[in-house]
Design a protein around this motif. Structure first.
Motif, PDB file in Angstrom:
ATOM      1  N   PHE A 113       0.809  -1.219   0.000  1.00  0.00           N
ATOM      2  CA  PHE A 113       0.000   0.000   0.000  1.00  0.00           C
ATOM      3  C   PHE A 113       0.842   1.269   0.000  1.00  0.00           C
ATOM      4  CE2 PHE A 113      -2.986  -3.105   1.722  1.00  0.00           C
ATOM      5  CZ  PHE A 113      -4.167  -2.770   1.072  1.00  0.00           C
ATOM      6  N   SER A 114       2.128   1.160  -0.227  1.00  0.00           N
ATOM      7  CA  SER A 114       2.993   2.340  -0.100  1.00  0.00           C
ATOM      8  C   SER A 114       2.649   3.424  -1.115  1.00  0.00           C
ATOM      9  CB  SER A 114       4.463   1.939  -0.213  1.00  0.00           C
ATOM     10  OG  SER A 114       4.702   1.229  -1.417  1.00  0.00           O
ATOM     11  N   THR A 115       2.252   3.058  -2.331  1.00  0.00           N
ATOM     12  CA  THR A 115       1.822   4.029  -3.342  1.00  0.00           C
ATOM     13  C   THR A 115       0.665   3.428  -4.131  1.00  0.00           C
ATOM     14  OG1 THR A 115       3.258   3.209  -5.127  1.00  0.00           O
ATOM     15  CG2 THR A 115       4.201   4.866  -3.608  1.00  0.00           C
ATOM     16  N   ALA A 116       0.024   4.271  -4.928  1.00  0.00           N
ATOM     17  CA  ALA A 116      -1.051   3.780  -5.792  1.00  0.00           C
ATOM     18  C   ALA A 116      -0.529   2.721  -6.750  1.00  0.00           C
ATOM     19  CB  ALA A 116      -1.671   4.943  -6.566  1.00  0.00           C
ATOM     20  N   GLY A 117       0.657   2.957  -7.291  1.00  0.00           N
ATOM     21  CA  GLY A 117       1.225   2.031  -8.258  1.00  0.00           C
ATOM     22  C   GLY A 117       1.579   0.686  -7.663  1.00  0.00           C
ATOM     23  N   THR A 118       2.179   0.688  -6.462  1.00  0.00           N
ATOM     24  CA  THR A 118       2.547  -0.588  -5.843  1.00  0.00           C
ATOM     25  C   THR A 118       1.309  -1.385  -5.462  1.00  0.00           C
ATOM     26  OG1 THR A 118       2.719   0.498  -3.672  1.00  0.00           O
ATOM     27  CG2 THR A 118       4.749   0.290  -4.974  1.00  0.00           C
ATOM     28  N   LEU A 119       0.234  -0.692  -5.084  1.00  0.00           N
ATOM     29  CA  LEU A 119      -1.011  -1.390  -4.781  1.00  0.00           C
ATOM     30  C   LEU A 119      -1.567  -2.038  -6.036  1.00  0.00           C
ATOM     31  CD1 LEU A 119      -3.368  -2.204  -3.002  1.00  0.00           C
ATOM     32  CD2 LEU A 119      -4.355   0.077  -3.317  1.00  0.00           C
ATOM     33  N   HIS A 120      -1.549  -1.299  -7.144  1.00  0.00           N
ATOM     34  CA  HIS A 120      -2.065  -1.849  -8.402  1.00  0.00           C
ATOM     35  C   HIS A 120      -1.273  -3.095  -8.810  1.00  0.00           C
ATOM     36  CE1 HIS A 120      -4.026  -1.668 -12.378  1.00  0.00           C
ATOM     37  NE2 HIS A 120      -2.843  -2.089 -12.829  1.00  0.00           N
ATOM     38  N   LYS A 121       0.030  -3.000  -8.718  1.00  0.00           N
ATOM     39  CA  LYS A 121       0.866  -4.128  -9.143  1.00  0.00           C
ATOM     40  C   LYS A 121       0.694  -5.344  -8.242  1.00  0.00           C
ATOM     41  CE  LYS A 121       4.253  -1.080 -11.325  1.00  0.00           C
ATOM     42  NZ  LYS A 121       5.567  -0.398 -11.207  1.00  0.00           N
TER      43      LYS A 121
END
Length: 879
Positions: free
Chosen positions: A635-643
């Motif tokens: 959950f650190s960034t939007a991108g890491t959550l998506h991946k």
């Protein structure tokens, strides 16, 4: 005002406004003891807000427990809790209120344990607050409350109850099975797992409720691992703005006390929405024969409008404004939804229609032709849903000699027809958005504009704003141009048409497989453009997500309707295909390009759209919850959550359902995307759009259905005309932005309620319906499931099942129900079924006796389940 007749022999009634003094006389016998406090004066409120002694914000009332309300805390910590109707002081859901915090000794002590779905629709009350300089043992015992975790309704662009066990310190517990009482001894491992003992099933079907506040003697916290936190509590002292429409749907009936002085003077109105108080209605408002035929009116829906709520009454005062019809029927229910959410669905008044062109068919004036770039000979086309009639945008793609592409997004120039300050502009700004129901659209603008003059219909000359790029085949922007244009769309493609082209590029389409095409362009030319656009869009999409964007896709239900009756014939999950993604990518690209352009030219007045990051502490709670389940999401960034969400995908049904549940859970901490004026928010870090992971974003591509886009068009027009100053004041822009935010939120809710209405009717007409479902949350006497086939969430109650009994326990912190099913014959053994999060179960949706109500019922397994599902689950989790 006249009622429309709703059942045979019901007389039309005229509403008479009863003066307050007459109402007061009629109610003078009730006693004058005050129930609610007086509101503060506006000057005291202003002073208190400036000093930080008072807090202002939108009130949210729990739809599942109307005694609970919440206000966002300014410091982003756990929401402020408003306990009970008295503390709410006559404010309704959505109202902007001012709250005074109660003394610290009256704050609630929260013992956070897991995640709760009991109050799922309440926003943000699981954002943990800090306990500073407060000794838990020093607080009054009645304030030591275990609060069930909650989560918000969210809008993103484009649960389980955890009660303290009373038996987990004992070595045995009493069991009730079919009325017989015995004892069972728990093994050490079962005691360590928090085994709570088998609970009896109420054979009457009555739902047993778990107490939401434990007895004071039960609230002593002995576990050193539990860190209690405080939740601020407060009371409403002022209503800044009555955002709630004060119009509600419901039913009327005589007062229960026949000896009351009010019995012949008033009737009781009971709102369908339990967050709204019951309302006293003057007898003059009601049907004249209601006392003689009360049963005939028992299922008739009425609209009531609250006109007052006195400080000495538990009931509000109101007037009946309309009878809608029979409860459970589509049109009366739809009208009630629209009125409750203050959606203007009336005909456009004459002064608005006077603003439209008189000479029809309308043609573009020669003077306007000279001001615009003429693109009428270009291959430009629309891609929309098959039933769409308001075509806002079109696209084009032409391959250049150097191997690059000229790609255009062309958007209807609605601002040409909607002049600032006119009656047409005023009603558009007030409506702010078109509202899309299952069976119809409530338009923001008159249909002459929506469907004819502005809509980019094929083979008609149309005024547009265009953004044109020179792009590499990989989607790199080499140059871009903004300007006023004239286009002539050559074909109206549906998403299915475009998808057919994408899926089979080599297919030779016959003329009857596609809509009518302009004689100036060939099917082959259009097909080539669609394929090239799709290829570029795939690059753009990959780059967006590689660059840190997030998309949380949740299933949406769609319906097929009978062409004559309008009743739902079927329903299905709407599939988001490559053709949808194609349009999405280029609309996003155009919106971002215009956002930068207008912000650069008008940094004080630009209307943009931001998406705040998710609530930090809610994310922390969710992360801890997932860790307990062994799920690794970043959950650190939007991108890491998506991946990390993408890594959970698989091809089997279990993986699909599991990702759906995970997506629902991850959506809970997300905040709303909001329109804002850049001159009001001075910190540019606040401009950021979290989900898209871009610094600036706006809405430009849908001016037919969104008023915010019209403002953006006016700003863009000013930049094209090199206007240095515009007449828009930043405070006015922000005020309109706030209004658009409220209307967009209401529109989304209305759309959801419309889908719920049609699905309820579908279950009644076509049910029972069987489906697989995945467990989303487990409570001590019920559990929540996501119904995979229809994308809906339902709660299943153990007391509604033919069980011998059931037990609730925790494995670690993970809740689990163990159901003991009744055997069909005496020689059979009971079947044990374990209900845990992410388990697949078979359910049946059945219509209830009450209008628009249906239940989810767990199907009895034929044998002890778990082997096949467990194998599938383990396979999915090792991918």
């Amino acid at each position: 005002m006249n009622f429309k007749p709703v059942i045979t022999k019901v007389e039309n009634l005229a509403i008479q406004s009863i003066p307050n003094d007459k109402r007061n006389r009629r109610r003078s016998g009730r006693g004058r003891k005050k129930i609610f406090e007086n509101y503060l004066s506006s000057s005291d409120v202003s002073t208190g807000l400036k000093r930080g002694e008072l807090i202002q914000g939108p009130l949210r009332i729990n739809p599942k427990n109307y005694h609970e309300a919440f206000l966002p805390s300014p410091d982003g910590s756990r929401d402020i809790f408003i306990d009970g109707i008295i503390s709410r002081n006559r404010a309704l859901n959505g109202d902007v209120v001012v709250v005074k915090l109660l003394p610290k000794e009256k704050w609630k002590v929260i013992i956070p344990e897991g995640c709760d779905s009991e109050t799922n629709a309440v926003a943000q009350s699981d954002v943990l607050g800090e306990v500073n300089n407060v000794n838990f043992e020093d607080l009054p015992t009645h304030n030591k409350v275990k609060v069930l975790e909650t989560s918000p309704d969210v809008i993103i662009e484009e649960q389980y109850d955890d009660s303290l066990d009373e038996n987990d310190n004992g070595t045995s517990a009493k069991i009730v099975l079919d009325g017989s009482v015995g004892e069972i001894n728990f093994s050490p491992s079962e005691k360590a797992a928090g085994f709570s003992g088998i609970q009896p099933v109420d054979k009457s079907g009555t739902r047993m409720q778990t107490s939401r506040q434990a007895k004071p003697s039960d609230m002593v916290v002995n576990d050193s691992r539990i860190h209690p936190v405080l939740q601020k509590t407060g009371k409403v002292v002022y209503i800044v703005e009555k955002k709630h429409s004060r119009a509600v749907t419901g039913f009327i009936k005589p007062l229960s006390d026949k000896n009351s002085e009010l019995y012949n003077e008033f009737f009781m109105f009971s709102p369908v929405d339990h967050r709204v108080p019951r309302i006293l209605i003057p007898s003059e408002d009601c049907p004249k024969d209601i006392m003689a035929r009360p049963a005939d009116y028992g299922s008739v829906l009425f609209i009531c409008r609250i006109v007052d709520w006195r400080d000495d009454s538990n009931f509000a005062d109101g007037h009946l404004t309309k009878s809608l019809g029979q409860a459970g029927e589509i049109e009366p229910e739809t009208e009630g939804i629209l009125i409750e959410y203050d959606v203007d669905f009336s005909d456009f008044p004459e002064e608005v229609l006077e603003c439209l062109p008189k000479s029809l068919p309308w043609t573009i004036p020669k003077k306007e032709l000279q001001k615009r770039k003429d693109l009428r000979n270009e291959c430009i086309f629309t891609i929309d849903p098959a039933t769409a009639r308001d075509l806002d945008d079109a696209v084009s793609c032409c391959k250049l000699p150097d191997g690059n592409f000229e790609v255009g997004v062309h958007v209807a120039d609605v601002s040409y027809f909607v002049h600032e300050g006119t009656a047409l502009d005023m009603i558009a700004s007030k409506r702010a958005t078109s509202v899309y129901l299952v069976q119809k659209v409530i338009p923001m603008l008159p249909r002459l504009l929506c469907e004819e003059l502005c809509s980019l219909n094929p083979m008609q000359d149309k005024l547009t704003f265009s953004v044109i790029w020179k792009l590499t085949p990989e989607g790199k922007i080499l140059s871009q141009w903004h300007g006023r244009t004239i286009i002539r769309s050559c074909v109206k493609l549906s998403y299915n048409h475009a998808q057919s082209i994408i899926e089979d590029p080599e297919k030779i389409f016959s003329p009857d497989e596609l809509p009518s095409v302009s004689p100036d362009h060939s099917i082959r030319e259009i097909k080539t453009a669609v394929i090239n656009l799709d290829n570029i869009a795939k690059h753009l999409r990959r780059q967006r997500f590689d660059g840190g964007a997030l998309r949380l896709d949740q299933s949406k239900i769609a319906f097929t309707l009978d062409s004559e009756s309008g009743m739902p014939q079927g329903c299905y999950i709407y599939e988001y295909k490559d053709s949808n993604k194609l349009i999405e990518e280029f609309m996003l690209l155009a919106n971002m390009a215009v956002a930068h352009r207008i912000h650069r030219s008008f940094p004080e007045q630009a209307l943009l759209r931001r998406h705040p990051p998710p609530q930090t502490k809610m994310l922390d709670n969710l992360t801890a919850f997932f860790e307990q389940l062994g799920i690794e999401l970043d959950f650190s960034t939007a991108g890491t959550l998506h991946k990390s969400l993408d890594k959970t995908t698989g091809d089997d049904q279990y993986s699909f359902a599991r990702k759906e549940v995970l997506t629902h859970m991850c959506s809970r901490p997300m905040q709303m995307a909001l329109y804002y004026c850049t001159g009001v928010h001075y910190d540019e870090a606040l401009f950021h759009h979290y989900a898209l992971n871009v610094p600036l974003y706006t809405h430009f591509t849908s001016p037919i259905r969104r008023y915010a886009d019209i403002i953006v068009h006016r700003l863009l027009a000013a930049t094209l005309d090199s206007v240095q100053q515009i007449g828009l004041d930043k405070s006015d822009v922000q005020k309109q932005a706030d209004h658009c935010n409220a209307k967009k939120s209401a529109s989304k809710k209305v759309q959801e309620l419309s889908a719920d209405l049609f699905f309820s009717v579908f279950v009644k007409e076509c049910g029972p319906l069987e489906s697989e479902a995945m467990v989303m949350g487990v409570l001590d006497q019920s559990f929540d499931v996501l119904v995979v086939r229809y994308g809906i969430q339902k709660r299943i109650y153990c007391n509604g099942l033919p069980l011998q009994g059931f037990t609730f326990r925790k494995v670690g912190k993970n809740p689990e129900l163990r159901l003991m099913w009744e055997p069909e014959t005496l020689d059979q053994k009971p079947i044990c079924q374990v209900i845990a999060i992410f388990e697949l179960v078979e359910i049946v949706l059945k219509s209830d006796n009450a209008a628009l109500k249906y239940s989810a019922i767990l199907k009895k397994p034929t044998e002890t389940p778990g082997k096949d599902i467990g194998t599938m689950r383990n396979a999915a989790e090792t991918k």
